[in-house]
Design a protein around this motif. Sequence first.
Motif, mmCIF file in Angstrom:
data_model
loop_
_atom_site.group_PDB
_atom_site.id
_atom_site.type_symbol
_atom_site.label_atom_id
_atom_site.label_comp_id
_atom_site.label_asym_id
_atom_site.label_seq_id
_atom_site.Cartn_x
_atom_site.Cartn_y
_atom_site.Cartn_z
ATOM 1 N N ALA A 12 0.548 -1.571 -0.068
ATOM 2 C CA ALA A 12 -0.038 -0.466 0.115
ATOM 3 C C ALA A 12 1.288 1.303 -0.054
ATOM 4 C CB ALA A 12 -0.530 0.060 1.100
ATOM 5 N N PHE A 13 0.315 2.024 -0.776
ATOM 6 C CA PHE A 13 0.600 3.232 -0.943
ATOM 7 C C PHE A 13 0.188 4.596 -1.018
ATOM 8 C CE2 PHE A 13 3.592 0.992 -2.840
ATOM 9 C CZ PHE A 13 5.362 1.231 -3.503
ATOM 10 N N ASP A 14 0.347 5.388 0.086
ATOM 11 C CA ASP A 14 -0.212 6.884 0.450
ATOM 12 C C ASP A 14 -0.071 7.261 -1.133
ATOM 13 O OD1 ASP A 14 -1.556 9.439 1.810
ATOM 14 O OD2 ASP A 14 0.630 9.662 1.711
ATOM 15 N N SER A 116 -5.792 6.568 -0.504
ATOM 16 C CA SER A 116 -5.387 8.232 0.021
ATOM 17 C C SER A 116 -6.518 9.197 0.589
ATOM 18 C CB SER A 116 -5.275 8.659 -1.621
ATOM 19 O OG SER A 116 -5.377 10.264 -1.410
ATOM 20 N N ALA A 117 -6.488 9.995 0.927
ATOM 21 C CA ALA A 117 -7.510 10.866 1.619
ATOM 22 C C ALA A 117 -7.830 11.509 0.707
ATOM 23 C CB ALA A 117 -6.704 11.534 2.560
ATOM 24 N N SER A 118 -6.923 11.920 -0.456
ATOM 25 C CA SER A 118 -7.734 12.714 -0.922
ATOM 26 C C SER A 118 -9.015 11.998 -1.683
ATOM 27 C CB SER A 118 -6.403 13.145 -2.890
ATOM 28 O OG SER A 118 -5.702 14.016 -2.253
ATOM 29 N N PRO A 119 -9.766 12.787 -2.554
ATOM 30 C CA PRO A 119 -10.606 13.054 -3.365
ATOM 31 C C PRO A 119 -10.607 11.341 -4.349
ATOM 32 C CG PRO A 119 -11.230 14.871 -3.003
ATOM 33 C CD PRO A 119 -10.020 14.692 -2.359
ATOM 34 N N ASP A 120 -11.546 9.669 -4.745
ATOM 35 C CA ASP A 120 -10.889 9.151 -5.289
ATOM 36 C C ASP A 120 -10.642 9.998 -6.814
ATOM 37 O OD1 ASP A 120 -13.488 9.453 -5.603
ATOM 38 O OD2 ASP A 120 -14.176 7.304 -5.439
ATOM 39 N N LEU A 135 -7.619 1.036 -6.138
ATOM 40 C CA LEU A 135 -7.643 2.151 -5.514
ATOM 41 C C LEU A 135 -8.192 2.770 -4.126
ATOM 42 C CD1 LEU A 135 -6.976 5.732 -5.548
ATOM 43 C CD2 LEU A 135 -8.240 6.333 -7.146
ATOM 44 N N ILE A 136 -7.873 3.055 -3.588
ATOM 45 C CA ILE A 136 -8.470 3.308 -1.757
ATOM 46 C C ILE A 136 -8.719 4.607 -1.601
ATOM 47 C CG2 ILE A 136 -9.849 2.799 0.430
ATOM 48 C CD1 ILE A 136 -7.643 -0.243 -0.356
ATOM 49 N N ALA A 137 -9.777 5.203 -1.983
ATOM 50 C CA ALA A 137 -9.405 6.699 -0.941
ATOM 51 C C ALA A 137 -11.134 6.723 -0.822
ATOM 52 C CB ALA A 137 -9.437 7.378 -2.515
ATOM 53 N N THR A 138 -10.672 9.236 -0.569
ATOM 54 C CA THR A 138 -12.492 9.847 -0.413
ATOM 55 C C THR A 138 -13.549 9.568 -1.359
ATOM 56 O OG1 THR A 138 -10.604 10.910 1.766
ATOM 57 C CG2 THR A 138 -12.960 11.749 1.052
ATOM 58 N N ARG A 139 -14.731 8.780 -1.070
ATOM 59 C CA ARG A 139 -15.286 9.215 -1.702
ATOM 60 C C ARG A 139 -16.504 9.871 -1.434
ATOM 61 N NH1 ARG A 139 -16.295 2.801 -0.268
ATOM 62 N NH2 ARG A 139 -17.447 3.847 0.927
ATOM 63 N N LEU A 140 -16.996 10.789 -2.445
ATOM 64 C CA LEU A 140 -17.328 12.009 -2.583
ATOM 65 C C LEU A 140 -18.869 11.163 -2.954
ATOM 66 C CD1 LEU A 140 -15.730 15.071 -5.199
ATOM 67 C CD2 LEU A 140 -15.746 14.523 -2.553
ATOM 68 N N ARG A 158 -8.157 8.355 6.091
ATOM 69 C CA ARG A 158 -6.974 9.044 6.358
ATOM 70 C C ARG A 158 -7.617 8.201 7.986
ATOM 71 N NH1 ARG A 158 -5.012 12.380 10.507
ATOM 72 N NH2 ARG A 158 -3.114 13.668 9.859
ATOM 73 N N GLY A 159 -5.761 7.589 8.379
ATOM 74 C CA GLY A 159 -5.386 7.151 9.924
ATOM 75 C C GLY A 159 -6.424 5.398 9.853
ATOM 76 N N ALA A 160 -6.902 5.279 10.879
ATOM 77 C CA ALA A 160 -7.514 4.326 10.876
ATOM 78 C C ALA A 160 -9.095 4.182 10.274
ATOM 79 C CB ALA A 160 -8.326 4.689 11.985
#
Length: 205
Positions: A12-14, A116-120, A135-140, A158-160
């Motif tokens: 996994a890469f941030d 990523s915490a950035s939007p997907d 890709l695992i990221a923040t979803r809108l 982010r985080g947990a």
Amino acid sequence: MNEPALLGGVVAFDFDGTLTVRDSFTAFLRWRAGGLRYALGLARLAPAAVAYLFHRSRGRIKAAAVREFLKGVPRAQIEDEARRFAEESAVGLLRPDALRVWREWRAREAKLVIVSASPDLVVAPFARGLAAHALIATRLVYDAEDRIVGTFDGANCRGAEKVRRLHEVFGPDLRLKAAYGDTSGDREMLELAEEKGYRVFKERP
């Protein structure tokens, strides 16, 4: 998951600050809005920035930025703009040493995941270009007309939440072969890994 996918393990890469030299979401907003509109938007976000000093929630201030700059934009339009942004910006954003390690793990048949915490929608074109397995990221959230609402579908990734989403995709018994990150928001993900890479990438394009 099938057995071949696990052959080299999951790595996994941030994204922001790890694979890239700076925050991709902020760079995208600036690129999309232009200098004047971006400056005006930041001025309107001043109350949210002040509130952040008290609640310390990066998710809340990010959601405020989404509402300020992207609310009401059709999904198809923003996806096209994100693709063009990635095509124009990848060379100047991605760290050469991070890309070398990415390719090394790919050669070892690892399953490569960007978390990523950035939007997907912003990270997705980069993930496709890197041939990431996931890709695992923040979803809108989108409305009935497929326009951006300005809220998140679930928590800020982010985080947990990164670990929770990894378990959601790969199962509760997941143990990462390696993980790479650069902030406290990656700590839980790094703890899940056999090989922990914290701020190991330094090169700039």
